[in-house]
Write a protein that holds these residues in place. Structure first.
Motif, PDB file in Angstrom:
ATOM      1  N   UNK A 247      38.213   5.283 -19.168  1.00  7.15           N
ATOM      2  CA  UNK A 247      38.147   4.795 -17.638  1.00  7.15           C
ATOM      3  C   UNK A 247      39.036   5.723 -16.909  1.00  7.15           C
ATOM      4  N   UNK A 248      40.156   5.702 -17.443  1.00  7.52           N
ATOM      5  CA  UNK A 248      41.252   6.572 -16.632  1.00  7.52           C
ATOM      6  C   UNK A 248      40.651   8.198 -16.331  1.00  7.52           C
ATOM      7  N   UNK A 249      40.192   8.636 -17.631  1.00  5.22           N
ATOM      8  CA  UNK A 249      39.732   9.971 -17.304  1.00  5.22           C
ATOM      9  C   UNK A 249      38.589  10.270 -16.663  1.00  5.22           C
ATOM     10  N   UNK A 250      37.563   9.106 -16.772  1.00  3.19           N
ATOM     11  CA  UNK A 250      36.373   9.324 -15.823  1.00  3.19           C
ATOM     12  C   UNK A 250      36.680   9.242 -14.505  1.00  3.19           C
ATOM     13  N   UNK A 309      36.684  -2.853 -17.390  1.00  2.20           N
ATOM     14  CA  UNK A 309      37.750  -2.154 -17.294  1.00  2.20           C
ATOM     15  C   UNK A 309      37.719  -0.987 -16.344  1.00  2.20           C
ATOM     16  N   UNK A 310      36.422  -0.275 -16.208  1.00  2.00           N
ATOM     17  CA  UNK A 310      36.202   0.456 -15.227  1.00  2.00           C
ATOM     18  C   UNK A 310      36.597   0.124 -13.807  1.00  2.00           C
ATOM     19  N   UNK A 311      35.930  -0.857 -13.572  1.00  2.00           N
ATOM     20  CA  UNK A 311      36.130  -1.384 -12.205  1.00  2.00           C
ATOM     21  C   UNK A 311      37.829  -1.744 -11.712  1.00  2.00           C
ATOM     22  N   UNK A 312      38.497  -2.218 -12.702  1.00  9.66           N
ATOM     23  CA  UNK A 312      39.845  -2.684 -12.594  1.00  9.66           C
ATOM     24  C   UNK A 312      40.590  -1.179 -12.310  1.00  9.66           C
ATOM     25  N   UNK A 313      40.256  -0.201 -13.201  1.00  8.81           N
ATOM     26  CA  UNK A 313      41.186   1.095 -13.028  1.00  8.81           C
ATOM     27  C   UNK A 313      40.794   1.749 -12.076  1.00  8.81           C
TER      28      UNK A 313
END
Length: 336
Positions: A247-250, A309-313
């Motif tokens: 998620x961080x990378x994306x 997870x993506x949403x929070x990041x």
């Protein structure tokens, strides 16, 4: 002598932006004390009210000429929709041979699903506002993304994921929700603008407080719901870590691409900011109910975990970036 809160000076000197710190705090509080039962119902209504107030204030603050310019800025909207419904799905498909052996087929399906859902609405617009970007354009693009996503996301799921979707249904309540919570308050705000518009310009802090408070509420509500539903207990720790890294990378890659491409296409600063914050976001509020309709109950938890997870990041990174853009804009204004 003005009243000073203990630790206020330390917080002001902290390298961590106060807005980002409040996001982290909301996540920690939700993990320790998630809203359950009647409190979750109350929180849901509070979030709805905060979002409605947010869009009322946007409507009251925007001059009709700005709103019309946002509606007719077709290049901006096409660019954002292309990132949301073309670039993201292509990235999701390209990641299959890399991710499936690492995190398993179910979690990879969740990654692909997050690439197919529409953009967020309230956080995209709030971050654009905080960053001093094109708010009118963001309102139109984010709303259009969600409206189109009601149809496009299920179609993309059927086409690209090939799940068992014989009972596929498109819920029209998603459209009604966008109209009731976003478009109606915005229109009412436009109507009220002649009476309160000047006052809002003189008192910008209340609007800023609503912007940021609404994001913190959304973060707490979303993370709280995941804790209550036990989603985090259905996977191994290393899989969660792998999803966080992904998620961080994306998010970082897409923020870079959505800045570089619009600049090459000749968009101005305000439009680039709107494209960044609308074109990189994925809506948990829209994705969760869609997942419950599109997938069998036993698989929904794993399907939506990457999206959660993506949403929070994305909220944490974009909160920091929006605050930085806002400070840069204030510095430029002060220097003129």
């Amino acid at each position: 002598m003005p009243l000073r809160l203990p630790g206020a000076g330390l917080l002001k000197r902290s390298p961590i932006d106060g807005f980002v710190l409040s996001i982290f705090t909301a996540v920690l509080v939700a993990a320790a004390i998630p809203a359950r039962g009647v409190y979750a119902d109350i929180l849901n209504w509070v979030v709805i009210a905060a979002i409605a107030l947010l869009f009322f204030l946007y409507g009251a603050r925007l001059h009709p000429r700005e709103a019309l310019a946002g509606l007719t800025h077709w290049r901006l909207h096409v660019t954002i929709l292309a990132f949301t419904f073309v670039a993201f799905p292509l990235i999701g498909l390209a990641l299959k041979p890399v991710l499936t052996p690492v995190i398993g087929a179910d979690l990879y399906s969740g990654v692909l699903f997050l690439c197919l859902v529409p953009s967020t609405v309230q956080s995209s617009i709030a971050f654009t506002s905080i960053a001093k970007g094109n708010v009118a354009g963001a309102i139109v693009s984010a709303s259009a993304s969600n409206l189109l996503g009601v149809v496009l996301t299920p179609l993309l799921v059927v086409w690209l994921m090939s799940p068992s979707t014989s009972g596929l249904q498109i819920d029209a309540s998603s459209i009604a929700k966008i109209v009731a919570e976003i478009l109606v308050p915005f229109i009412v705000g436009q109507l009220a603008r002649p009476f309160i518009g000047d006052w809002l310009k003189r008192h910008a802090e209340p609007t800023k407080l609503v912007d940021r408070s609404s994001i913190v509420l959304v973060v707490y509500a979303a993370f709280s719901e995941g804790v209550v539903n036990g989603i985090w207990s259905k996977v191994d720790a290393w899989q969660v870590i792998a999803m966080i890294v992904l998620a961080l990378v994306l998010v970082v890659v897409m923020l870079g691409v959505t800045r570089w491409v619009p600049q090459r296409l000749g968009f101005d600063r305000g439009d680039v900011i709107a494209i960044q914050f609308c074109g990189t976001k994925k809506s948990l509020a829209t994705g969760l109910p869609m997942a419950t309709v599109l997938f069998a109950g036993s698989t929904v938890g794993l399907i939506v975990l990457p999206l959660m997870i993506f949403h929070q990041i994305q909220l944490i990174i974009c909160a920091w970036l929006a605050a930085r853009y806002g400070r840069e804009a204030d510095a430029l204004t002060a220097g003129e």
